[in-house]
Design an enzyme around this catalytic site. Structure first.
Site, PDB file in Angstrom:
ATOM      1  N   LYS A  53       0.812  -1.058  -0.022  1.00  0.00           N
ATOM      2  CA  LYS A  53       0.110   0.092  -0.158  1.00  0.00           C
ATOM      3  C   LYS A  53       1.031   1.386   0.021  1.00  0.00           C
ATOM      4  O   LYS A  53       0.593   2.206  -0.819  1.00  0.00           O
ATOM      5  CB  LYS A  53      -0.813   0.039   1.260  1.00  0.00           C
ATOM      6  CG  LYS A  53      -2.199  -1.085   0.792  1.00  0.00           C
ATOM      7  CD  LYS A  53      -2.871  -1.286   2.194  1.00  0.00           C
ATOM      8  CE  LYS A  53      -3.910  -2.620   1.873  1.00  0.00           C
ATOM      9  NZ  LYS A  53      -4.560  -3.206   3.011  1.00  0.00           N
ATOM     10  N   GLN A  97      -5.637  -2.287   8.950  1.00  0.00           N
ATOM     11  CA  GLN A  97      -5.511  -3.419   8.562  1.00  0.00           C
ATOM     12  C   GLN A  97      -5.993  -4.663   9.276  1.00  0.00           C
ATOM     13  O   GLN A  97      -5.645  -4.856  10.381  1.00  0.00           O
ATOM     14  CB  GLN A  97      -3.738  -3.641   8.334  1.00  0.00           C
ATOM     15  CG  GLN A  97      -3.363  -4.848   7.686  1.00  0.00           C
ATOM     16  CD  GLN A  97      -3.726  -5.058   6.162  1.00  0.00           C
ATOM     17  OE1 GLN A  97      -3.428  -4.029   5.520  1.00  0.00           O
ATOM     18  NE2 GLN A  97      -4.401  -5.895   5.597  1.00  0.00           N
ATOM     19  N   ASP A 120     -11.646   1.860   2.885  1.00  0.00           N
ATOM     20  CA  ASP A 120     -11.997   0.505   2.770  1.00  0.00           C
ATOM     21  C   ASP A 120     -13.469   0.139   2.529  1.00  0.00           C
ATOM     22  O   ASP A 120     -13.679  -1.155   2.128  1.00  0.00           O
ATOM     23  CB  ASP A 120     -11.672  -0.506   4.172  1.00  0.00           C
ATOM     24  CG  ASP A 120     -10.302  -1.235   3.724  1.00  0.00           C
ATOM     25  OD1 ASP A 120      -9.760  -1.507   2.780  1.00  0.00           O
ATOM     26  OD2 ASP A 120      -9.752  -1.830   5.019  1.00  0.00           O
TER      27      ASP A 120
END
Ligand code: NAP
Length: 282
Positions: A53, A97, A120
């Site tokens: 990322k 995460q 997300d």
């Protein structure tokens, strides 16, 4: 490449567009779009995702803020960090995460993220908007799937689509996105009866199961489009959920593993960051 959907090439193309748009954003607003990534603990797979990322951000001109926290981080400390990131004007997207270490309460953490920074797309607000057909920030893997189908000119209108898997991160949002494109959706899972028969009738198959080569090539209808989301580490390497060699003989289009859906996911995260940045500044 014949009938193979090349996720790497599509991802490269999309990243070029994102780079251009991030430059435009920086020029207009005097700062680049910003993505904060929070990793708690030492999970090796998560560490690789976080690294990728960061590399994606660097490549596209997005500023990345990385928070690598100790395994022993408490819920309170993690929530306090989310609050700070919510309030930080240079941060347009926040990604925690997953999975979190077991002592942390994942739902509460995801709920704490400001929905305008929910790149997300896992916040109940984002999910609810998607369910209503008025999406804001959409989960990255399903967005990548739709992007690949669009790029290949797949018209979903009236098509029968079978989605195998009902997770919040892939199966459910993928089904909603395909339904928004007017496909007729069947969502299958571990209790589904006659899965092979359902797959055999499908014009589009999305496999998001997490079992190596579970979907047999002979189940695929001639001319069907097959999207394989699975990422299964086996002794013979990374395998998808679909028996690729056999399915490829029947499919009109199919994604390989690796090199299909995988590369699109981080690209869509970068795009979501840009979308969030633009929306916040408008
Ligand atoms: P998940 O949360 O474990 O969900 C798996 C789904 O598959 C569940 O709905 C489960 O049904 C269903 N399932 C399991 N066994 C089945 C069976 N025998 N027959 C029919 N359905 C079955 O997994 P996920 O997070 O959605 O991920 C799925 C796969 O995609 C994994 O391999 C993951 O690594 C991969 N993935 C890839 C990306 C990417 O960027 N390429 C991103 C995310 C995930 P129940 O609900 O009944 O248990």
């Amino acid at each position: 490449m014949g009938n193979i959907i090349d996720g790497k090439a599509l991802s490269r193309k999309k990243r070029e567009e994102i780079t251009q748009q991030a430059e435009d954003f920086s020029r207009r607003h005097g700062r680049p779009p910003g993505l904060a990534v929070v990793l708690v603990g030492q999970d090796p797979a998560s560490a690789i995702y976080v690294r990728n990322k960061r590399a994606g951000c660097e490549q596209c001109g997005i500023r990345s803020f990385e928070y690598l926290l100790n395994e022993s981080t408490t819920q309170k400390e993690l929530l306090a960090l989310i609050d700070r990131l919510n309030a930080d004007n240079d941060v347009d997207g926040i990604l925690v995460q997953l999975p979190l270490p077991s002592h942390l309460e994942e739902k509460e953490v995801l709920l704490r993220i400001d929905p305008s920074k929910d790149v997300d797309g896992f916040h109940p607000y984002s999910m609810g908007r998607l369910l209503m057909g008025e999406p804001t920030l959409v989960p990255c893997t399903p967005r990548g799937i739709v992007y690949m189908l669009d790029e290949h000119g797949v018209d979903l209108k009236g098509k029968d689509a079978v989605i195998i898997g009902r997770s919040n991160i892939v199966g459910k949002p993928a089904a909603l996105l395909l339904m928004m494109r007017h496909a007729t959706i069947t969502i299958c899972h571990s209790r589904t009866r006659n899965l092979a028969g359902k797959i055999a009738a499908a014009d589009v198959v999305v496999a998001a199961i997490g079992r190596a080569e579970f979907v047999r090539g002979e189940w695929i209808k001639d001319g069907a489009v097959v999207i394989d989301v699975g990422m299964n580490r086996t002794e013979t390497g990374l395998k998808g959920d679909v028996q690729f060699d056999e399915a490829k003989k029947r499919a009109s289009l199919i994604t390989p593993v690796p090199g299909g859906v995988g590369p699109m996911t981080i690209t869509m995260l970068l795009d979501n960051t840009l979308i969030a940045a633009r929306a916040r500044m408008s």
